[in-house]
Design a protein around this motif. Structure first.
Motif, PDB file in Angstrom:
ATOM      1  N   GLY A 147      44.037   0.397  -7.180  1.00 26.09           N
ATOM      2  CA  GLY A 147      43.415  -0.990  -6.842  1.00 26.09           C
ATOM      3  C   GLY A 147      42.393  -1.103  -7.661  1.00 26.09           C
ATOM      4  N   THR A 148      42.204  -0.428  -8.753  1.00 20.36           N
ATOM      5  CA  THR A 148      40.964  -0.881  -9.766  1.00 20.36           C
ATOM      6  C   THR A 148      41.510  -0.987 -11.074  1.00 20.36           C
ATOM      7  N   LEU A 149      40.861  -1.690 -11.946  1.00 18.88           N
ATOM      8  CA  LEU A 149      40.895  -1.644 -13.387  1.00 18.88           C
ATOM      9  C   LEU A 149      39.850  -1.615 -14.006  1.00 18.88           C
ATOM     10  N   GLU A 150      39.728  -1.310 -15.536  1.00 14.68           N
ATOM     11  CA  GLU A 150      38.737  -1.129 -16.238  1.00 14.68           C
ATOM     12  C   GLU A 150      38.454  -2.163 -17.416  1.00 14.68           C
ATOM     13  N   VAL A 151      37.206  -2.162 -17.886  1.00 13.43           N
ATOM     14  CA  VAL A 151      37.184  -2.700 -19.037  1.00 13.43           C
ATOM     15  C   VAL A 151      36.335  -2.076 -19.876  1.00 13.43           C
ATOM     16  N   LEU A 152      36.639  -1.903 -21.314  1.00 16.71           N
ATOM     17  CA  LEU A 152      35.813  -1.069 -22.079  1.00 16.71           C
ATOM     18  C   LEU A 152      35.238  -1.752 -23.256  1.00 16.71           C
ATOM     19  N   ALA A 153      34.038  -1.478 -23.714  1.00 18.65           N
ATOM     20  CA  ALA A 153      33.640  -1.940 -24.753  1.00 18.65           C
ATOM     21  C   ALA A 153      33.079  -0.849 -25.816  1.00 18.65           C
ATOM     22  N   VAL A 154      33.535  -0.837 -27.012  1.00 16.37           N
ATOM     23  CA  VAL A 154      33.335  -0.076 -27.981  1.00 16.37           C
ATOM     24  C   VAL A 154      32.750  -0.502 -29.253  1.00 16.37           C
ATOM     25  N   SER A 155      31.710   0.076 -29.709  1.00 16.73           N
ATOM     26  CA  SER A 155      31.113  -0.193 -30.891  1.00 16.73           C
ATOM     27  C   SER A 155      30.684   1.118 -31.838  1.00 16.73           C
ATOM     28  N   ASP A 156      29.843   0.722 -32.804  1.00 14.87           N
ATOM     29  CA  ASP A 156      29.367   1.730 -33.428  1.00 14.87           C
ATOM     30  C   ASP A 156      28.305   2.613 -33.005  1.00 14.87           C
ATOM     31  N   ASP A 157      27.726   1.976 -31.710  1.00 15.83           N
ATOM     32  CA  ASP A 157      26.768   2.787 -30.986  1.00 15.83           C
ATOM     33  C   ASP A 157      27.135   3.525 -29.889  1.00 15.83           C
ATOM     34  N   GLY A 158      28.400   3.237 -29.674  1.00 14.70           N
ATOM     35  CA  GLY A 158      29.377   4.153 -28.577  1.00 14.70           C
ATOM     36  C   GLY A 158      30.258   3.439 -27.826  1.00 14.70           C
ATOM     37  N   ALA A 159      30.499   3.892 -26.567  1.00 21.60           N
ATOM     38  CA  ALA A 159      31.727   3.112 -25.846  1.00 21.60           C
ATOM     39  C   ALA A 159      31.398   3.335 -24.245  1.00 21.60           C
ATOM     40  N   GLY A 177      38.801  -3.307 -39.584  1.00 24.68           N
ATOM     41  CA  GLY A 177      37.823  -4.393 -39.679  1.00 24.68           C
ATOM     42  C   GLY A 177      36.834  -4.604 -38.508  1.00 24.68           C
ATOM     43  N   PRO A 178      37.462  -5.128 -37.027  1.00 23.24           N
ATOM     44  CA  PRO A 178      36.458  -5.284 -36.136  1.00 23.24           C
ATOM     45  C   PRO A 178      35.439  -4.172 -35.805  1.00 23.24           C
ATOM     46  N   ARG A 179      34.203  -4.420 -35.469  1.00 28.08           N
ATOM     47  CA  ARG A 179      33.154  -3.451 -35.085  1.00 28.08           C
ATOM     48  C   ARG A 179      32.840  -3.326 -33.696  1.00 28.08           C
ATOM     49  N   ASP A 180      33.157  -4.399 -33.005  1.00 30.24           N
ATOM     50  CA  ASP A 180      32.781  -4.505 -31.625  1.00 30.24           C
ATOM     51  C   ASP A 180      34.193  -5.008 -30.969  1.00 30.24           C
ATOM     52  N   VAL A 181      34.680  -4.062 -30.298  1.00 32.28           N
ATOM     53  CA  VAL A 181      35.911  -4.190 -29.438  1.00 32.28           C
ATOM     54  C   VAL A 181      35.773  -4.214 -27.847  1.00 32.28           C
ATOM     55  N   LEU A 182      36.135  -5.191 -27.312  1.00 33.23           N
ATOM     56  CA  LEU A 182      36.305  -5.229 -25.806  1.00 33.23           C
ATOM     57  C   LEU A 182      37.595  -5.278 -25.115  1.00 33.23           C
ATOM     58  N   VAL A 183      37.980  -4.074 -24.501  1.00 39.38           N
ATOM     59  CA  VAL A 183      39.428  -4.278 -23.824  1.00 39.38           C
ATOM     60  C   VAL A 183      39.361  -4.436 -22.655  1.00 39.38           C
ATOM     61  N   THR A 184      40.306  -5.598 -22.182  1.00 42.85           N
ATOM     62  CA  THR A 184      40.428  -5.782 -20.632  1.00 42.85           C
ATOM     63  C   THR A 184      41.266  -5.528 -20.017  1.00 42.85           C
ATOM     64  N   SER A 185      41.376  -5.492 -18.539  1.00 43.15           N
ATOM     65  CA  SER A 185      42.675  -5.014 -17.909  1.00 43.15           C
ATOM     66  C   SER A 185      43.239  -3.590 -18.211  1.00 43.15           C
ATOM     67  N   VAL A 186      42.215  -2.710 -18.517  1.00 40.18           N
ATOM     68  CA  VAL A 186      42.820  -1.259 -18.621  1.00 40.18           C
ATOM     69  C   VAL A 186      43.246  -0.844 -17.474  1.00 40.18           C
ATOM     70  N   ILE A 187      44.541  -0.374 -17.329  1.00 42.30           N
ATOM     71  CA  ILE A 187      45.076   0.504 -16.314  1.00 42.30           C
ATOM     72  C   ILE A 187      45.738   1.607 -16.742  1.00 42.30           C
ATOM     73  N   THR A 188      45.231   3.036 -16.926  1.00 40.96           N
ATOM     74  CA  THR A 188      46.033   4.178 -17.275  1.00 40.96           C
ATOM     75  C   THR A 188      46.429   5.047 -16.224  1.00 40.96           C
ATOM     76  N   ASP A 189      46.988   6.004 -16.561  1.00 36.97           N
ATOM     77  CA  ASP A 189      47.413   7.065 -15.565  1.00 36.97           C
ATOM     78  C   ASP A 189      46.299   7.558 -14.407  1.00 36.97           C
ATOM     79  N   GLU A 190      45.012   7.582 -15.238  1.00 34.18           N
ATOM     80  CA  GLU A 190      43.835   7.920 -14.738  1.00 34.18           C
ATOM     81  C   GLU A 190      43.161   7.209 -13.907  1.00 34.18           C
TER      82      GLU A 190
END
Length: 293
Positions: A200-212, A183-196
């Motif tokens: 001391g940092t974190l990421e915020v991701l924005a994904v849409s039909d136009d890219g990421a 359903g959702p076309r635009d997704v914002l993911v907050t407080s992203v912390i992966t093994d990579e």
């Protein structure tokens, strides 16, 4: 823009509509705040007072807004709901409240097909697990999320919605795509912390039909209530006004980071929306988004 925001409200502090309304107004938008609870303070204090509104009362308020009329482009009277550009929701404490919100979304979109629904699927977080009533996460996943145009989960909530555990950036993007397929076309993911993610940092991701895109920020030693509500409101506003997920991501993260810095400097538990309002109205150019695809 005109935004129907259906969320909780507190007299002291800033969560729910008490975190979303002022920033949206500071950006120049009209907000119609409909409250689902009106508490003395947020529940993180462990004690609070005030009423939990019955779903029928919430529905009545929305109905009353819809009964107000303005002159349409054809010179005929129309419901003010026809002029709404967006519906915004956050914490949903029960399925019947969720049903009221979905009904409001349907009514607004029937009157204005161009309107969007931005949902912050508040359910839980890393270290806390699910903090909503049993059944709510499944209700959000199965009934609410498919109706959203814009979704703003944190990393923990994304994993639940996608039914997987993500440990790399690529896995996070795959999880977002799985949610977007529903359903959702635009997704914002907050407080992203992966093994990579660098320490001391974190990421915020924005994904849409136009890219990421991703923005990486220092991880500040503070996690106050209301930041998710603030983030969702700002991202909705910037996305609809700029039509650019990249710009919306950069402006939102810059403003929220500035609010958090002001909160640390003030030594307060409540986020400093008033003290940092200049950074909300005019987001500083602090972070540049990195295109992921």
């Amino acid at each position: 823009m005109k935004i129907l925001s259906i969320q909780s409200s507190v007299a002291y502090g800033h969560v729910g509509n008490s975190a979303a309304t002022f920033p949206l107004q500071r950006l120049g938008h009209e907000v119609w705040p409909v409250v689902t609870v009106h508490f003395s303070n947020h529940t993180g204090y462990g004690a609070w007072r005030g009423p939990l509104l019955a779903p029928s009362d919430v529905a009545d308020v929305i109905t009353g807004i819809g009964e107000r009329e303005v002159t349409g482009t054809d010179g005929k009277p129309v419901s003010v709901l026809a002029t709404a550009d967006a519906v915004l929701s956050g914490y949903q404490g029960a399925e019947d409240v969720g049903a009221v919100i979905l009904d409001a979304v349907a009514r607004v979109k029937e009157l204005n097909p161009a309107a969007v629904y931005c949902c912050d699927p508040v359910m839980g977080d890393v270290g806390r697990g699910m903090f909503v009533r049993p059944g709510i996460p499944e209700y959000m996943r199965d009934h609410v999320v498919p109706h959203a145009d814009i979704l703003t989960p944190n990393h923990f909530e994304l994993d639940f919605l996608a039914d997987r555990t993500t440990r790399t950036e690529a896995e996070v993007l795959d999880a977002v795509d799985a949610v977007r397929d529903r359903g959702p076309r635009d997704v914002l993911v907050t407080s992203v912390i992966t093994d990579e993610t660098p320490a001391g940092t974190l990421e915020v991701l924005a994904v849409s039909d136009d890219g990421a895109w991703a923005v990486q920020t220092p991880q500040l030693p503070i996690a106050p209530n209301g930041c998710g509500d603030l983030t969702s409101a700002l991202y909705l506003a910037h996305l609809l006004t700029t039509r650019s997920p990249q710009v919306a991501l950069e402006r939102t993260t810059s403003s929220v980071f500035s609010v958090l810095e002001a909160t640390i400097a003030a030594g307060t538990r409540e986020i400093q929306l008033i003290g940092a309002q200049a950074s909300i109205a005019n987001p500083p150019e602090r972070f540049q988004a990195r295109q992921l695809r």
